[in-house]
Scaffold this active site. Structure first.
Site, PDB file in Angstrom:
ATOM      1  N   HIS A   1      18.531  70.157 -65.220  1.00 44.64           N
ATOM      2  CA  HIS A   1      19.972  70.366 -65.032  1.00 44.64           C
ATOM      3  C   HIS A   1      20.719  69.131 -65.531  1.00 44.64           C
ATOM      4  O   HIS A   1      20.457  68.011 -65.087  1.00 44.64           O
ATOM      5  CB  HIS A   1      20.216  70.586 -63.531  1.00 44.64           C
TER       6      HIS A   1
ATOM      7  N   SER B   1      18.337  67.769 -61.129  1.00 48.62           N
ATOM      8  CA  SER B   1      19.500  67.219 -61.839  1.00 48.62           C
ATOM      9  C   SER B   1      19.234  65.783 -62.280  1.00 48.62           C
ATOM     10  O   SER B   1      18.945  64.913 -61.459  1.00 48.62           O
ATOM     11  CB  SER B   1      20.726  67.241 -60.926  1.00 48.62           C
TER      12      SER B   1
ATOM     13  N   ASP C   1      24.386  67.359 -65.940  1.00 50.59           N
ATOM     14  CA  ASP C   1      25.747  67.368 -65.397  1.00 50.59           C
ATOM     15  C   ASP C   1      26.689  66.566 -66.277  1.00 50.59           C
ATOM     16  O   ASP C   1      26.634  65.340 -66.294  1.00 50.59           O
ATOM     17  CB  ASP C   1      25.731  66.733 -63.999  1.00 50.59           C
TER      18      ASP C   1
ATOM     19  N   MET D   1      31.293  70.051 -66.226  1.00 53.04           N
ATOM     20  CA  MET D   1      32.412  69.836 -65.301  1.00 53.04           C
ATOM     21  C   MET D   1      33.528  69.170 -66.091  1.00 53.04           C
ATOM     22  O   MET D   1      33.849  67.993 -65.904  1.00 53.04           O
ATOM     23  CB  MET D   1      31.948  68.948 -64.136  1.00 53.04           C
TER      24      MET D   1
ATOM     25  N   ASP E   1      24.176  74.387 -56.197  1.00 54.71           N
ATOM     26  CA  ASP E   1      24.173  72.986 -56.629  1.00 54.71           C
ATOM     27  C   ASP E   1      24.925  72.108 -55.642  1.00 54.71           C
ATOM     28  O   ASP E   1      26.124  72.294 -55.428  1.00 54.71           O
ATOM     29  CB  ASP E   1      24.846  72.933 -58.018  1.00 54.71           C
TER      30      ASP E   1
ATOM     31  N   HIS F   1      25.500  71.963 -67.115  1.00 58.23           N
ATOM     32  CA  HIS F   1      26.608  72.214 -66.185  1.00 58.23           C
ATOM     33  C   HIS F   1      27.797  71.366 -66.640  1.00 58.23           C
ATOM     34  O   HIS F   1      27.804  70.153 -66.455  1.00 58.23           O
ATOM     35  CB  HIS F   1      26.149  71.825 -64.765  1.00 58.23           C
TER      36      HIS F   1
ATOM     37  N   MET G   1      28.865  76.021 -56.155  1.00 60.31           N
ATOM     38  CA  MET G   1      28.862  74.602 -55.780  1.00 60.31           C
ATOM     39  C   MET G   1      28.860  74.485 -54.258  1.00 60.31           C
ATOM     40  O   MET G   1      29.725  75.044 -53.579  1.00 60.31           O
ATOM     41  CB  MET G   1      30.102  73.883 -56.342  1.00 60.31           C
TER      42      MET G   1
ATOM     43  N   MET H   1      30.426  65.309 -67.023  1.00 56.92           N
ATOM     44  CA  MET H   1      31.711  65.093 -66.319  1.00 56.92           C
ATOM     45  C   MET H   1      32.674  64.351 -67.230  1.00 56.92           C
ATOM     46  O   MET H   1      32.257  63.424 -67.943  1.00 56.92           O
ATOM     47  CB  MET H   1      31.484  64.262 -65.063  1.00 56.92           C
TER      48      MET H   1
HETATM   49  C1  DX5 Z   1      27.493  67.337 -58.623  1.00 51.36           C
HETATM   50  C2  DX5 Z   1      26.493  67.821 -59.640  1.00 51.36           C
HETATM   51  C3  DX5 Z   1      25.149  68.038 -59.090  1.00 51.36           C
HETATM   52  C4  DX5 Z   1      24.508  66.804 -58.534  1.00 51.36           C
HETATM   53  C5  DX5 Z   1      23.755  67.244 -57.314  1.00 51.36           C
HETATM   54  O1  DX5 Z   1      28.748  67.340 -59.168  1.00 51.36           O
HETATM   55  O2  DX5 Z   1      26.911  69.052 -60.211  1.00 51.36           O
HETATM   56  O3  DX5 Z   1      24.280  68.703 -59.996  1.00 51.36           O
HETATM   57  O4  DX5 Z   1      23.621  66.150 -59.409  1.00 51.36           O
HETATM   58  O5  DX5 Z   1      23.263  66.143 -56.670  1.00 51.36           O
HETATM   59  P1  DX5 Z   1      22.612  66.218 -55.225  1.00 51.36           P
HETATM   60  O6  DX5 Z   1      21.449  67.175 -55.325  1.00 51.36           O
HETATM   61  O7  DX5 Z   1      22.222  64.821 -54.955  1.00 51.36           O
HETATM   62  O8  DX5 Z   1      23.680  66.751 -54.297  1.00 51.36           O
HETATM   63 ZN    ZN Z   2      25.404  70.228 -61.418  1.00 56.86          ZN
END
Ligand code: DX5
Ligand code: ZN
Length: 214
Positions: free
Chosen positions: A31, A6, A33, A66, A173, A64, A135, A35
């Site tokens: 990956h 990620s 993320d 969110m 994840d 991903h 998750m 948000m």
């Molecule tokens: C959290 C993200 C993850 C995050 C995971 O909301 O979806 O992808 O980057 O990070 P680690 O591996 O540090 O838990």
């Molecule tokens: Zn993620």
């Protein structure tokens, strides 16, 4: 094991070296993320940043989202060249339609479930998705502690997939390291996301190799 590091834990002030490390590594995906500060209590990055990242990244992108109303962004995610578009089940009242639209745009469709969402809510969608993202932390931040019940959920999901005509793979994840990754592998996970464990390591590319071997 498929591994999807990620970018959230990379150095945002200097992404190029981290992307070159990913490109040269055994990682299967990158990956990303996204948000929005509404679906999750944090804001990460958006399309201008992802476009620049996509240009430099030779690995397939695993996006991903969110965010609320992820269906609004299907064509933008497709234009990035993403292979996988993950939407949250909790963000999609019309989940089946969103999955169909992701497929129509030529991408693999993933449905993501938060820690509080039971696996049995996927019964009527499991045959239509390419991937389920479980998750193992509450989404919004990297570096959180692994929630152990994710292992049981992966087990349940593996049984659901086996008992249906689904060809979905299982991605997990949050809080993934070699210890939690091993438990997830034993439970039936196909793909692991790792942020802080990879980018916080002394040797990130060797850490990716070790996760691959799980
Ligand atoms: C959290 C993200 C993850 C995050 C995971 O909301 O979806 O992808 O980057 O990070 P680690 O591996 O540090 O838990
Ligand atoms: Zn993620």
């Amino acid at each position: 094991m498929l591994v999807s590091p990620s970018l959230l834990s990379a150095d945002f002030g200097c992404l190029a070296p981290d992307l070159e490390m990913i490109n040269a590594s055994e990682a299967d995906y990158l990956h990303l993320d996204v948000m929005d500060g509404v679906f999750v209590p944090n804001i990460s990055f958006g399309f201008p940043v992802m476009k620049a990242v996509a240009k430099r990244c030779t690995k397939p992108l695993d996006v991903h989202l969110m965010i609320v109303q992820p269906e609004k962004w299907i064509s933008q995610v497709r234009d990035l060249g993403a292979e996988i578009m993950n939407v949250h089940q909790e963000a999609c009242p019309q989940l089946h339609s969103v999955i169909q639209r992701i497929h129509a745009a030529g991408m693999k469709a993933g449905v993501t479930i938060n820690p509080g969402t039971p696996v049995n809510t996927l019964v009527d969608i499991i045959e239509d998705v390419d991937l389920v993202l479980v998750m193992s932390v509450n989404p919004g931040f990297g570096g959180q502690k692994f929630i152990p019940h994710a292992v049981r959920k992966v087990n349940e999901l593996r049984q659901l997939i086996t008992s249906t005509a689904s060809s979905a793979i299982i991605e997990v994840d949050g809080g993934v390291n070699l210890e939690t990754g091993r438990l997830l592998a034993e439970a039936g996970a196909d793909m692991l996301v790792a942020g802080s464990f990879v980018f916080g390591a002394d040797n990130p590319s060797d850490t990716i190799c070790k996760l691959k071997q799980l």
